[in-house]
Design an enzyme around this catalytic site. Structure first.
Site, mmCIF file in Angstrom:
data_model
loop_
_atom_site.group_PDB
_atom_site.id
_atom_site.type_symbol
_atom_site.label_atom_id
_atom_site.label_comp_id
_atom_site.label_asym_id
_atom_site.label_seq_id
_atom_site.Cartn_x
_atom_site.Cartn_y
_atom_site.Cartn_z
ATOM 1 N N GLY A 140 1.133 -0.994 0.237
ATOM 2 C CA GLY A 140 0.162 -0.106 -0.073
ATOM 3 C C GLY A 140 0.776 1.753 -0.114
ATOM 4 O O GLY A 140 2.070 1.573 -0.342
ATOM 5 N N ILE A 180 -9.620 13.912 0.035
ATOM 6 C CA ILE A 180 -10.022 13.860 0.888
ATOM 7 C C ILE A 180 -9.678 15.219 1.041
ATOM 8 O O ILE A 180 -10.839 14.812 2.168
ATOM 9 C CB ILE A 180 -8.446 12.580 1.293
ATOM 10 C CG1 ILE A 180 -8.200 11.611 1.161
ATOM 11 C CG2 ILE A 180 -7.779 12.662 3.178
ATOM 12 C CD1 ILE A 180 -6.823 10.861 0.893
ATOM 13 N N GLY A 181 -9.212 15.934 1.362
ATOM 14 C CA GLY A 181 -9.633 17.431 1.814
ATOM 15 C C GLY A 181 -11.149 18.041 1.678
ATOM 16 O O GLY A 181 -11.540 17.906 2.602
ATOM 17 N N HIS A 435 -38.952 5.244 -13.532
ATOM 18 C CA HIS A 435 -39.450 5.708 -12.705
ATOM 19 C C HIS A 435 -40.024 6.541 -11.446
ATOM 20 O O HIS A 435 -41.161 5.545 -12.307
ATOM 21 C CB HIS A 435 -40.187 6.644 -14.095
ATOM 22 C CG HIS A 435 -41.357 8.044 -14.251
ATOM 23 N ND1 HIS A 435 -40.153 8.939 -13.569
ATOM 24 C CD2 HIS A 435 -42.258 8.464 -13.619
ATOM 25 C CE1 HIS A 435 -41.028 10.484 -12.893
ATOM 26 N NE2 HIS A 435 -42.224 9.582 -13.216
HETATM 27 C C1 LIG Z 1 -8.962 8.921 3.682
HETATM 28 C C2 LIG Z 1 -8.583 7.984 3.019
HETATM 29 C C3 LIG Z 1 -9.540 8.211 2.180
HETATM 30 C C4 LIG Z 1 -9.728 6.616 1.093
HETATM 31 N N1 LIG Z 1 -10.972 6.230 0.134
HETATM 32 C C5 LIG Z 1 -11.378 6.047 -1.054
HETATM 33 C C6 LIG Z 1 -12.209 5.370 -1.718
HETATM 34 O O1 LIG Z 1 -13.124 5.854 -0.749
HETATM 35 N N2 LIG Z 1 -12.062 5.101 -2.775
HETATM 36 C C7 LIG Z 1 -11.365 3.908 -2.849
HETATM 37 O O2 LIG Z 1 -11.863 3.497 -3.902
HETATM 38 N N3 LIG Z 1 -10.009 4.851 -2.334
HETATM 39 C C8 LIG Z 1 -10.155 5.501 -0.645
HETATM 40 N N4 LIG Z 1 -8.969 5.605 -0.336
HETATM 41 C C9 LIG Z 1 -7.869 5.038 -1.012
HETATM 42 C C10 LIG Z 1 -7.439 3.656 -0.655
HETATM 43 O O3 LIG Z 1 -7.449 3.399 1.163
HETATM 44 C C11 LIG Z 1 -6.448 2.636 -1.489
HETATM 45 O O4 LIG Z 1 -6.357 3.004 -2.087
HETATM 46 C C12 LIG Z 1 -6.593 1.285 -1.271
HETATM 47 O O5 LIG Z 1 -6.449 0.859 0.559
HETATM 48 C C13 LIG Z 1 -4.982 0.708 -1.132
HETATM 49 O O6 LIG Z 1 -5.061 -0.692 -1.129
HETATM 50 P P1 LIG Z 1 -3.916 -1.371 -0.932
HETATM 51 O O7 LIG Z 1 -4.100 -3.103 -1.371
HETATM 52 O O8 LIG Z 1 -3.209 -1.075 -2.167
HETATM 53 O O9 LIG Z 1 -2.464 -1.205 -0.009
HETATM 54 P P2 LIG Z 1 -3.323 -0.941 1.690
HETATM 55 O O10 LIG Z 1 -4.941 -0.316 1.945
HETATM 56 O O11 LIG Z 1 -2.431 0.436 2.422
HETATM 57 O O12 LIG Z 1 -2.991 -1.676 2.517
HETATM 58 C C14 LIG Z 1 -1.781 -1.734 2.497
HETATM 59 C C15 LIG Z 1 -1.674 -2.722 4.217
HETATM 60 O O13 LIG Z 1 -0.175 -3.875 3.890
HETATM 61 C C16 LIG Z 1 0.483 -3.682 5.003
HETATM 62 N N5 LIG Z 1 1.607 -3.308 4.945
HETATM 63 C C17 LIG Z 1 2.276 -2.903 4.509
HETATM 64 N N6 LIG Z 1 3.828 -3.524 4.849
HETATM 65 C C18 LIG Z 1 4.300 -4.276 5.440
HETATM 66 C C19 LIG Z 1 5.282 -5.115 5.131
HETATM 67 N N7 LIG Z 1 6.322 -5.390 5.839
HETATM 68 N N8 LIG Z 1 4.832 -6.163 5.918
HETATM 69 C C20 LIG Z 1 3.061 -6.399 7.234
HETATM 70 N N9 LIG Z 1 2.205 -5.503 6.152
HETATM 71 C C21 LIG Z 1 2.485 -4.729 5.430
HETATM 72 C C22 LIG Z 1 -0.349 -2.676 6.168
HETATM 73 O O14 LIG Z 1 -0.456 -2.087 7.085
HETATM 74 C C23 LIG Z 1 -1.614 -2.504 5.420
HETATM 75 O O15 LIG Z 1 -2.597 -3.531 5.732
HETATM 76 C C24 LIG Z 1 -8.873 6.332 0.545
HETATM 77 C C25 LIG Z 1 -7.434 6.733 1.536
HETATM 78 C C26 LIG Z 1 -7.371 7.173 2.643
HETATM 79 C C27 LIG Z 1 -6.037 7.743 3.225
#
Ligand SMILES: Cc1cc2nc3c(=O)[nH]c(=O)nc-3n(C[C@H](O)[C@H](O)[C@H](O)COP(=O)(O)OP(=O)(O)OC[C@H]3O[C@@H](n4cnc5c(N)ncnc54)[C@H](O)[C@@H]3O)c2cc1C
Length: 461
Positions: A140, A180-181, A435
């Site tokens: 992430g 987000i803002g 509708h």
């Molecule tokens: C405030 C906010 C609002 C958002 N709203 C939306 C929305 O409405 N709609 C939308 O589509 N997207 C939204 N997003 C974006 C969305 O949350 C991310 O795009 C999404 O979570 C990315 O998914 P991911 O699986 O790539 O990573 P993440 O969800 O970031 O997950 C990564 C995981 O990896 C874990 N991790 C990291 N490094 C390690 C390691 N070395 N070992 C073990 N675990 C590890 C972390 O703890 C985390 O749990 C929002 C983001 C934020 C911050």
């Protein structure tokens, strides 16, 4: 086939379940709660807070509907507790899905040793070595916090801390007028905070059409949210009483708190990418090919870790595709039509190209639009702000669409399908829409592409 996945956000956990369903023996390594940013500190908690703000706004406007509700107040502490319950329930749901699909979950920090081995420093203090045939990286992203902002998690915060505030600050400067803002700005404003949004670009939601941003800006002005565009932050000074922000135009602003929402960066710290020779681009995204495999065979990467839009539904889709490819399929073309949603009031939702994009690319195009104020259902629910806008190419194929207005984020699904499948405005416009519903605005906008919207008021004298 054995698969190890590092990270249980939407990218990692959906990949895990899909791989398990396809017969793989899957282990997921996660250092925090399952669900990642999306579930714990992103999509779900923000929308849970906004749902409370919606209830508050509806209650305050109840009289318009002949309903009287004399003592409407909001308590942020209880709103946050409700949000935490929603999150906790969904976290349990993923854990249950892991159990029922026989996905093994190890809580700890994962690190690559070689292309088949992951070492885990478990949260309980132990160390475990996982050997598998394929590895998926799904760690992430984290918020961008340049040093000049003096982030301290108290007076200068990111969305993560903002989601846990139990009392609304008196005033807040939000740096960055992106999704987000805007979402958190409107939420805190509705909780009683005096909000100022500072945005470097010449409009909020800078990647969307000007008309879309203008409609949201109009609502922000009504709610007395101050928006300063074409303005950056030159200096931030944290004082005992609050934070003083000097803007690039020399003006100063003061507030109890500053919320940084200037973007997120891929998080690969500690994964040991260099030792394995996994290629990373200059912005820190892991490089992948069309099948989502990295430069090291057998190691895949998805979600916010790679250079695709940082969105939960993109991460999930990539997770599913990576799982299928790890198990021998050859899937590509993941990113054909990506919906973009903003859960403000009015909501904003868009897919495909904007009018700005087609003009820049020199693509011949036509548009159709329809205002919600001319729609029965919008009047029924008293949400008449906004419009649907459709962009078609010279063959009448829908190549872009944006909606500002009630339930825009749900309504967008139909137009996402149109862009994904390459449907024409004529074919989609032929579909009977129920509708009275908000979806009729889409049908009318599709008809308007050919000048045939029945209910659009146009001045033909
Ligand atoms: C405030 C906010 C609002 C958002 N709203 C939306 C929305 O409405 N709609 C939308 O589509 N997207 C939204 N997003 C974006 C969305 O949350 C991310 O795009 C999404 O979570 C990315 O998914 P991911 O699986 O790539 O990573 P993440 O969800 O970031 O997950 C990564 C995981 O990896 C874990 N991790 C990291 N490094 C390690 C390691 N070395 N070992 C073990 N675990 C590890 C972390 O703890 C985390 O749990 C929002 C983001 C934020 C911050």
């Amino acid at each position: 086939m054995k698969i190890t996945i590092i990270g249980a956000g939407p990218g990692g956990y959906e990949a895990a379940i899909m791989a398990a369903k396809l017969g793989a023996e899957v282990t997921v390594v996660e250092k925090n709660e399952v669900g990642g940013t999306c579930l714990n500190i992103g999509c779900i908690p923000t929308k849970a807070l906004l749902a409370s703000a919606d209830v508050l706004t509806t209650s305050l406007e109840a009289e318009k509907f002949g309903v009287f509700n004399d003592h409407t107040t909001a308590d942020l502490k209880q709103i946050v507790e409700r949000k935490d319950k929603v999150v906790a329930g969904l976290v349990k749901g993923i854990e249950f899905l892991f159990e029922s699909n026989r996905v093994n979950l190890v809580h700890g920090i994962g690190k690559l040793i070689d292309s088949k081995t992951v070492e885990v420093k478990r949260n309980d203090g132990g160390v475990e070595t996982l050997v598998s045939d394929k590895i998926l990286l799904a760690t992430g992203s984290v918020p961008v916090c340049p040093e000049m902002f003096h982030y301290d998690g108290k007076k200068v915060i990111t969305s993560t801390e903002a989601l846990a505030l139990k009392t609304p600050p008196k005033s807040m400067i939000i740096v960055g007028g992106g999704v987000i803002g805007c979402e958190l700005g409107q939420f805190f404003s509705r909780m009683g905070t005096k909000v100022t949004i500072v945005e470097m670009a010449d409009q909020i939601l800078s990647t969307e059409d000007e008309s879309v941003a203008k409609q949201l800006l109009r609502q922000f002005k009504r709610e007395k949210i101050k928006v300063l565009t074409s303005n950056g932050v030159a200096e931030v000074e944290v004082q005992d009483s609050g934070v003083v922000v000097t803007l690039t135009d020399g003006k100063t602003l003061e507030a109890e708190m500053v919320l940084l929402s200037i973007g997120r960066a891929s998080f690969s710290k500690g994964l040991n990418l260099e030792a394995l020779g996994i290629k990373v681009d200059p912005q820190g995204h892991i490089e992948v090919d069309e099948s989502l495999e990295t430069s090291v065979k057998g190691i895949y990467a998805v979600g916010d870790l790679i250079n695709t839009p940082f969105l939960a539904h993109v991460a999930s889709k990539e997770g599913i595709i990576a799982a299928e490819n790890m198990l021998g399929k050859n899937k590509t073309g993941v990113h054909k039509a990506i919906p973009r949603c903003v859960y403000t009031d009015p909501q904003v939702a868009a897919v495909g190209l904007t009018e700005k994009d087609v003009q820049k690319k020199g693509i011949p195009y036509k548009t159709g639009s329809f205002d919600f104020r001319a729609l029965g259902k919008a009047k029924i629910i008293d949400k008449i702000q906004g419009q649907v806008k459709i962009i078609v190419d010279e063959k009448d194929v829908v190549i872009g669409a944006s909606i500002v207005g009630p339930e825009a984020t749900d309504l967008l699904a139909e137009l996402t399908m149109a862009v994904h499948l390459g449907l024409t405005a004529e074919v989609l416009g032929d579909v009977i829409h129920p509708h009275p519903t908000l979806s009729e605005a889409i049908m009318e906008a599709l008809h308007d592409v050919h000048g045939k919207s029945i209910n659009k008021v146009s001045l033909r004298i």
